[in-house]
Design a protein around this motif. Structure first.
Motif, mmCIF file in Angstrom:
data_model
loop_
_atom_site.group_PDB
_atom_site.id
_atom_site.type_symbol
_atom_site.label_atom_id
_atom_site.label_comp_id
_atom_site.label_asym_id
_atom_site.label_seq_id
_atom_site.Cartn_x
_atom_site.Cartn_y
_atom_site.Cartn_z
ATOM 1 N N LEU A 173 34.646 55.911 -13.050
ATOM 2 C CA LEU A 173 34.983 54.879 -14.038
ATOM 3 C C LEU A 173 36.164 54.084 -13.517
ATOM 4 O O LEU A 173 37.049 54.636 -12.847
ATOM 5 N N LYS A 174 36.186 52.793 -13.871
ATOM 6 C CA LYS A 174 37.288 51.968 -13.369
ATOM 7 C C LYS A 174 38.096 51.429 -14.549
ATOM 8 O O LYS A 174 37.689 51.574 -15.719
ATOM 9 N N SER A 175 39.197 50.788 -14.211
ATOM 10 C CA SER A 175 40.049 50.160 -15.209
ATOM 11 C C SER A 175 39.196 49.279 -16.132
ATOM 12 O O SER A 175 38.351 48.518 -15.654
ATOM 13 N N GLY A 176 39.399 49.414 -17.437
ATOM 14 C CA GLY A 176 38.656 48.585 -18.380
ATOM 15 C C GLY A 176 37.425 49.278 -18.947
ATOM 16 O O GLY A 176 36.909 48.877 -19.982
ATOM 17 N N ASP A 177 36.924 50.342 -18.258
ATOM 18 C CA ASP A 177 35.761 51.072 -18.789
ATOM 19 C C ASP A 177 36.182 51.921 -19.982
ATOM 20 O O ASP A 177 37.329 52.365 -20.073
ATOM 21 N N GLN A 178 35.221 52.178 -20.874
ATOM 22 C CA GLN A 178 35.518 53.008 -22.044
ATOM 23 C C GLN A 178 35.518 54.482 -21.657
ATOM 24 O O GLN A 178 34.675 54.928 -20.885
ATOM 25 N N ILE A 179 36.451 55.201 -22.254
ATOM 26 C CA ILE A 179 36.516 56.648 -22.029
ATOM 27 C C ILE A 179 37.041 57.273 -23.308
ATOM 28 O O ILE A 179 37.672 56.596 -24.127
ATOM 29 N N THR A 180 36.761 58.556 -23.493
ATOM 30 C CA THR A 180 37.265 59.254 -24.678
ATOM 31 C C THR A 180 37.958 60.523 -24.225
ATOM 32 O O THR A 180 37.489 61.188 -23.303
ATOM 33 N N ILE A 181 39.089 60.828 -24.848
ATOM 34 C CA ILE A 181 39.719 62.118 -24.552
ATOM 35 C C ILE A 181 39.795 62.921 -25.844
ATOM 36 O O ILE A 181 39.946 62.360 -26.923
ATOM 37 N N ASP A 182 39.658 64.224 -25.695
ATOM 38 C CA ASP A 182 39.784 65.107 -26.846
ATOM 39 C C ASP A 182 40.958 66.048 -26.575
ATOM 40 O O ASP A 182 40.833 67.033 -25.845
ATOM 41 N N GLY A 183 42.096 65.701 -27.140
ATOM 42 C CA GLY A 183 43.317 66.486 -26.912
ATOM 43 C C GLY A 183 43.297 67.822 -27.624
ATOM 44 O O GLY A 183 44.185 68.644 -27.432
ATOM 45 N N THR A 184 42.277 68.054 -28.463
ATOM 46 C CA THR A 184 42.168 69.356 -29.134
ATOM 47 C C THR A 184 41.454 70.355 -28.230
ATOM 48 O O THR A 184 41.771 71.530 -28.219
ATOM 49 N N SER A 185 40.482 69.852 -27.439
ATOM 50 C CA SER A 185 39.728 70.770 -26.574
ATOM 51 C C SER A 185 40.094 70.598 -25.100
ATOM 52 O O SER A 185 39.764 71.442 -24.287
ATOM 53 N N GLY A 186 40.748 69.487 -24.764
ATOM 54 C CA GLY A 186 41.067 69.219 -23.363
ATOM 55 C C GLY A 186 39.951 68.484 -22.636
ATOM 56 O O GLY A 186 40.037 68.232 -21.436
ATOM 57 N N GLU A 187 38.901 68.100 -23.367
ATOM 58 C CA GLU A 187 37.775 67.462 -22.686
ATOM 59 C C GLU A 187 37.986 65.956 -22.502
ATOM 60 O O GLU A 187 38.603 65.291 -23.325
ATOM 61 N N VAL A 188 37.412 65.467 -21.393
ATOM 62 C CA VAL A 188 37.379 64.034 -21.131
ATOM 63 C C VAL A 188 35.909 63.649 -21.202
ATOM 64 O O VAL A 188 35.073 64.278 -20.548
ATOM 65 N N LEU A 189 35.594 62.654 -22.033
ATOM 66 C CA LEU A 189 34.181 62.356 -22.296
ATOM 67 C C LEU A 189 33.830 60.917 -21.953
ATOM 68 O O LEU A 189 34.683 60.027 -22.042
ATOM 69 N N ALA A 190 32.570 60.724 -21.631
ATOM 70 C CA ALA A 190 32.101 59.372 -21.352
ATOM 71 C C ALA A 190 31.847 58.636 -22.661
ATOM 72 O O ALA A 190 31.476 59.250 -23.660
#
Ligand code: PEP
Ligand code: MG
Length: 841
Positions: free
Chosen positions: A461-478
């Motif tokens: 993924l590059k700058s500007g792409d959408q991403i999701t983080i879950d700080g409760t589980s530590g997961e990084v999601l598309a």
């Protein structure tokens, strides 16, 4: 096989049935029977009986079948000790054979009887004879034709006739369910949910209420509360001419229960059955003291309750349910408090990924600050601020963060770092300001210069792409999975006020800025337990002033830098005192880990040279001379105060001048001043002398009297060991368990994240000690420090202000050790308040 009423038991109000021997479902059914609810006849098999059946023994079929009439159809369902541990799926319509097919055809019509037979043949084939389910793919749509086809398909595949004897069928089903429970996958799955290795399974054999036939027949589920919001409303589905949980599977055809603008309802179709059902579900709530889901069947207008299960719920609904049960006098308030897992409150305080959506996980890091956030990837604090000003959500991606990033962290929806552990800069700040944060995501390749991230599966993924983080589980999601909003609703506030009524240890907040202090008040913290004064200097203009002070190499330069800082600090403290109006405010004198304040690259050095109006060469030289091989053990905390006393004197002056100013407006302020990173008594003596002198000077200059409380932050093992000589010099000891953990283990808090997962996975440490207090080692130091301190100074105030202060297990430890309060990030205050309450119940 040993027989006896304790192993094969007709469920009656006083049959010997208990959860540890027969499982939760059997016990629940007995409770429903005791309430005289319309439960079909049910026989419970004990854990032992099921174990013997799995081992090949044959139970006494007479005592199993006698309670049921000759032509009854039966179903078998699992009954494990805890419903979360799962179990094999239910098998319905046992007893269907050629004879009952004929008989039932007369009673309920041929197509309905055919559907029952067909359904049983199929599930018997798959679950008992272990046949391939595909063999039924080509059956006719007409159930009457399909039955004949299914029976011959069974014969072809299994190479024997479909069993006609109900005893044989029942034994086959019991055995297959008993053995399924013993399978390795099932065992591992339930062990992952906390079941012991030898967890038992009970089974319940129940007479079928058919749900098919003449008059209004069907099945469904009802509950009186919304599983997501906890709102009180009748929800569930009903499907005519159906069995089991078909109504939930065929949601499009199923009816609502209560009148609903979206479509037809059971209430309109069969008002009497609906009313009866509602009455039963309500009674279950009152008498079982729990919000229950009723699984029911209607047979010719008559309601039968097949089962009652605890309503599934998320944390928000759990709080609403517990509070409403207590408000209705069904459970005491203390029990409502005990029913909520403190950490689950995080779900109410932060946005969460909707548990219903599928997660496309790209990588996993350390869950450092709870909550979920979606946004565009940005690689610098400036870009995060720019996105924020355009109203766009951004996820700030950095190798690690430093004070320069704090404004960007405020502007960002979430933060993702490559390095760092649970007490790294990003983690501490993230929790402090409530920004979701995943740190130490070292499985991702961070191409910061090219503004790109590469994930372990090769995606990028590059700058500007959408991403999701879950700080409760530590997961990084598309992508952008659906998020549920935070919900600090009335039920939450009520539960919290009950918690405050019972708890006996205070909860303060770690708060550095006005915004933090306001947040601390929102969460009803009882004061500020740690104000990290160096965090007050994160705005670019202030950061320059702070750096000027750090960079000053002559006393004149330093004096002029301090003169700039003094009014800023004074104004900060006046604000804090005002906001906290009379509540304690504990101010820690500067503890700036120097490396966090020095620019690391050429660009940073050039910018600093600009800001300080110095040649780049001078700045480079100074950065080199200030650089430390091990900054965590270097010129930090009180060492700075001893080496350059003017710095702490300036802070003391700012605190006292603010005290005088704020006291003019209201009750006298009694500031608490805390000395960081102490390791020797003499450090305290020296700082105390200086601070006393400043107090005297301010008293003289202003003509106003005031008092203050001086304390020491116990962050080095030596300070804990030498508490007896430190305690007489101070009013309080506050254990800074972040540094104390770092120094006790000799484990860098910034770097431990790199290998912590190996350590925890291999059981070297049971948990990350920066996350959960190491009660054996660090805890012993806490106990020693507390005991030695209190022996010489019984009135000594004791507290913890490291990150562990918000951790339920650590709070339990501190309470037992006689601490007066815990202090944690504002967003963790509610968790701490509830955890503390549970200890006092
Ligand atoms: C600590 O060390 O526990 C502490 C609270 O101080 P800091 O995290 O600022 O070092
Ligand atoms: Mg510290």
């Amino acid at each position: 096989m040993q027989q006896g009423p304790e192993h094969i038991t007709l469920i009656t109000p006083d049959a010997p049935i208990a959860i540890p021997t027969h499982g939760g479902r059997a016990k629940c059914l007995q409770r429903l029977v005791r309430l005289d609810l319309p439960v079909p006849r049910t026989v419970a098999l004990s854990f032992d009986a099921v174990r013997w059946i799995a081992d090949g023994e044959v139970p006494d079929m007479a005592s199993l079948l006698d309670p049921f009439g000759d032509m009854a159809l039966l179903c078998v369902r699992p009954s494990s000790e805890d419903p979360d541990w799962g179990g094999p799926g239910a098998v319905l319509n046992i007893g269907m054979n050629d004879a009952s097919y004929v008989d039932l055809s007369d009673r309920i019509g041929k197509p309905a009887a055919a559907r029952l037979y067909l359904r049983f043949v199929q599930s018997y084939a798959v679950h008992v004879a272990r046949a391939d389910p595909d063999m039924f793919d080509t059956l006719d749509e007409d159930p009457v034709k399909a039955v004949g086809q299914a029976l011959s398909a069974y014969e072809d595949e299994v190479e024997e006739e479909f069993p006609q004897d109900a005893k044989v069928q029942l034994l086959g089903v019991l055995r297959s369910m008993a053995r399924a429970w013993q399978g390795t996958t099932a065992r591992l799955l339930r062990q992952a949910k906390g079941a012991p290795a030898d967890a038992g399974l009970g089974l319940v054999v129940q007479e079928m209420a058919l749900g098919l036939g003449e008059g209004e027949c069907g099945s469904g589920v009802m509950q009186l509360v919304d599983s997501v919001t906890g709102d009180r409303r009748c929800t569930g589905r009903y499907l005519s001419q159906s069995q089991g949980r078909e109504a939930l599977k065929a949601a499009n055809e199923a009816l609502y229960l209560q009148k609903d603008p979206r479509g037809p309802s059971l209430e309109e179709l069969a008002p009497e059955a609906f009313a009866r059902l509602k009455q039963c579900t309500k009674l279950m709530r009152e008498k079982l003291r729990e919000e229950m889901q009723a699984e029911f069947t209607i047979e010719n207008g008559e309601v039968y309750l097949l089962d009652g299960v605890r309503v599934a719920r998320n944390a928000r609904a759990a709080v609403a349910i517990a509070v409403s049960l207590a408000e209705d006098g069904i459970i005491p308030r203390e029990e409502a408090l005990m029913r909520i897992e403190p950490r689950a409150l995080n779900e109410l305080l932060h946005r969460q990924i909707d548990p219903e959506v599928k997660r496309d996980v790209l990588a996993k890091g350390i869950a450092a600050s709870p909550g979920a956030a979606t946004g565009k990837i940005v690689f610098s604090a400036e870009e995060a601020q720019a996105a924020d000003s355009r109203g766009e959500a951004a996820i700030l991606v950095r190798r690690e963060t430093s004070p320069e990033d704090i404004r960007g962290m405020h502007a960002a929806a979430g933060v993702l770092t490559e390095r760092g552990g649970i007490t790294s800069h990003a983690a501490v700040i993230g929790r402090g300001i409530g920004t979701p944060c995943v740190v130490g995501a070292s499985a991702i390749t961070f191409h910061i210069k090219q503004k790109r991230l590469t994930f372990p599966d090769g995606r990028s993924l590059k700058s500007g792409d959408q991403i999701t983080i879950d700080g409760t589980s530590g997961e990084v999601l598309a992508g952008e999975p659906r998020l549920l909003e935070a919900a600090r609703d009335e039920a939450f506030k009520t539960l919290m006020s009950w918690a405050d009524d019972v708890r006996d240890i205070e909860v303060r907040a770690n708060a550095d800025t006005q915004a933090d202090a306001e947040l601390a008040l929102t969460f009803k913290a009882q004061g500020i337990g740690l104000c990290r004064t160096e965090h007050m200097f994160v705005e670019p203009s202030r950061l320059v002033a702070m750096r000027e002070m750090i960079f000053a190499d002559t006393s004149e330069d330093r004096a002029s830098a301090l003169e700039v800082l003094l009014p800023m600090q004074r104004a900060d403290f006046i604000d804090l005192f005002r906001i906290m109006s009379g509540m304690p405010v504990c101010i820690r004198l500067f503890d700036p880990p120097l490396h966090e304040y020095l620019p690391a690259d050429r660009e940073g050095i050039r910018e600093l040279a600009d800001a300080l109006d110095l040649p780049v060469a001078d700045v480079t030289e100074r950065v080199e001379s200030l650089g430390e091989y091990n900054p965590m053990l270097g010129m930090r905390g009180v060492r700075l105060g001893i080496a350059v006393p003017e710095i702490y004197e300036m802070q003391a002056r700012a605190i006292f001048e603010a005290t005088v100013a704020a006291s003019k407006e209201g009750d006298p302020v009694v500031p608490e001043i805390m000395i960081p990173l102490v390791s020797a008594m003499r450090e305290v003596e020296l700082v105390r002398q200086n601070v006393d002198n400043v107090a005297d000077a301010v008293r003289r200059e202003t003509g106003r009297n005031f008092t203050y409380r001086l304390g020491v932050m116990v962050e080095t093992p030596r300070a804990a060991l030498r508490a007896a000589e430190i305690a007489p010099l101070v009013s309080f000891l506050s254990f800074g368990t972040n540094d104390l953990t770092q120094m006790t283990y000799g484990l860098s808090r910034d770097d431990a994240g790199r290998f912590m997962s190996h350590y925890v996975q291999q059981g070297v440490y049971p948990e990350d000690p920066f996350h959960v207090l190491d009660v054996d080692g660090v805890g012993e130091l806490l106990e020693i420090g507390a005991r030695r301190g209190r022996e010489v100074a019984p009135d000594l105030t004791l507290s913890i202000c490291g990150e562990h202060g918000g951790n339920p297990e650590s709070i339990a430890f501190c309470r037992t050790a006689g601490f007066d309060y815990v202090s944690c990030s504002p967003f963790r205050v509610p968790v701490a308040r509830l955890a503390a309450a549970q200890l006092a119940v």
